[in-house]
Design an enzyme around this catalytic site. Structure first.
Site, short mmCIF file in Angstrom:
data_model
loop_
_atom_site.label_atom_id
_atom_site.label_comp_id
_atom_site.label_asym_id
_atom_site.label_seq_id
_atom_site.Cartn_x
_atom_site.Cartn_y
_atom_site.Cartn_z
N ARG A 1 0.80 -1.22 0.00
CA ARG A 1 0.00 0.00 0.00
C ARG A 1 0.83 1.27 0.00
O ARG A 1 0.32 2.34 -0.32
CB ARG A 1 -0.95 0.00 1.21
CG ARG A 1 -2.03 -1.08 1.14
CD ARG A 1 -2.97 -1.02 2.33
NE ARG A 1 -2.25 -1.33 3.58
CZ ARG A 1 -2.21 -0.54 4.62
NH1 ARG A 1 -2.82 0.63 4.61
NH2 ARG A 1 -1.56 -0.89 5.71
N TYR B 1 -7.13 -11.95 15.69
CA TYR B 1 -5.85 -12.16 15.01
C TYR B 1 -5.51 -13.64 15.00
O TYR B 1 -5.19 -14.21 13.95
CB TYR B 1 -4.73 -11.37 15.70
CG TYR B 1 -3.39 -11.65 15.07
CD1 TYR B 1 -3.08 -11.18 13.80
CD2 TYR B 1 -2.44 -12.42 15.74
CE1 TYR B 1 -1.86 -11.47 13.21
CE2 TYR B 1 -1.22 -12.71 15.16
CZ TYR B 1 -0.93 -12.24 13.90
OH TYR B 1 0.28 -12.53 13.30
N GLY C 1 6.89 -16.93 15.35
CA GLY C 1 6.58 -16.40 16.67
C GLY C 1 7.20 -15.03 16.81
O GLY C 1 7.15 -14.21 15.87
N THR D 1 9.81 -6.71 13.97
CA THR D 1 9.55 -5.97 12.73
C THR D 1 8.64 -4.80 13.11
O THR D 1 8.56 -4.43 14.27
CB THR D 1 8.85 -6.87 11.69
OG1 THR D 1 7.56 -7.27 12.21
CG2 THR D 1 9.68 -8.11 11.37
#
Length: 258
Positions: A41, A157, A188, A192
């Site tokens: 995006r 989630y 896991g 980031t």
């Protein structure tokens, strides 16, 4: 020793390539001589990635996987030689919020469902016919340990990642005889932008999951993605579940009165 696949022949379609696993995977494949179609995006980040990797190696498409019509148009318009896709990395996904279910923002839930489930389904369904027509390929989905192990605040989630896992396993059955492999990568704790997105830019909250520990990196996950797709065509790794060495499965959560 069996012969690995030639990475210079990889043409990889990557969703969510503007950061994290997607960007790291793009770099890994190009470093090995492959070509990537990097989508996401954030157009400025895609342009920076293309400049880094070279236009001959990296074709970019500014795209939101939740927009089915835009996905259809973009895939139909991919130019040669990038149209010879043989690896699909359905990576785009996110977590939003960590509130208990009764307090969670329904818009956050909807965004996770639209991105992690619908966006992934659009990506795979629109690209599968091409893989089959070209004689085979590999679909890699990005799940999570949250798809197997529940934790407070992870309801939608985790459920979305459980969908990813079972979608990937069912694809294996549907693709028998088509020479298309499917692998679900289930990371896991990995440092980031994941937590920064989850906590909507709150850097203090985003840093806490990684404080005092050594998390995995995007490059660790990209290497695993690259490895499974490089194995001989007769080998399919159904799933890889990865945790940082400093992470493990916790004890049962037991509520006690008083």
């Amino acid at each position: 020793m069996y012969q690995l696949l030639d990475p210079t022949r990889f043409v990889v379609f990557i969703t969510g390539a503007t950061s994290g696993f997607g960007a790291a995977a793009a770099r890994r494949y190009v470093a090995a001589g492959g070509k990537v179609i990097a989508t996401g995006r954030r157009g400025d980040r895609l342009e920076a990635l293309q400049q880094e990797l070279g236009a001959d190696n990296c074709h970019i498409i500014e795209l939101d996987v939740r927009d089915r019509a835009a996905m259809e148009r973009a895939i139909a318009a991919i130019p040669a030689p990038f149209d010879g896709i043989n690896v699909v990395l359905a990576n785009a996904g996110l977590a939003l919020g960590l509130q208990p279910a009764a307090e969670a923002d329904l818009d956050d839930w909807q965004t996770m469902i639209d991105t992690n489930i619908s966006g992934l389904v659009y990506t795979v369904r629109l690209l599968l016919p091409g893989l089959i027509e070209r004689g085979g390929g590999h679909v890699v989905t990005l799940g999570s340990v949250a798809g197997e192990f529940a934790y407070p605040g992870g309801s939608v989630y985790g459920a979305s990642k459980a969908f990813v896992r079972h979608f990937a396993l069912n694809l294996r059955s549907d693709l028998q005889g088509k020479n298309v492999r499917v692998t679900d990568i289930e990371p896991g704790l990995t440092e980031t932008e994941f937590s920064l997105v989850r906590f909507k830019g709150d850097e203090d909250k985003a840093s806490k999951p990684y404080s005092g520990t050594k998390a995995m990196t995007a490059e660790d996950i990209a290497e695993s993605i690259f490895w499974v797709t490089s194995l001989p065509e007769h080998v399919n790794v159904n799933k890889i579940q990865m945790m940082a060495t400093t992470q493990a499965i916790g004890p049962f959560d037991i509520y006690r009165e008083g």
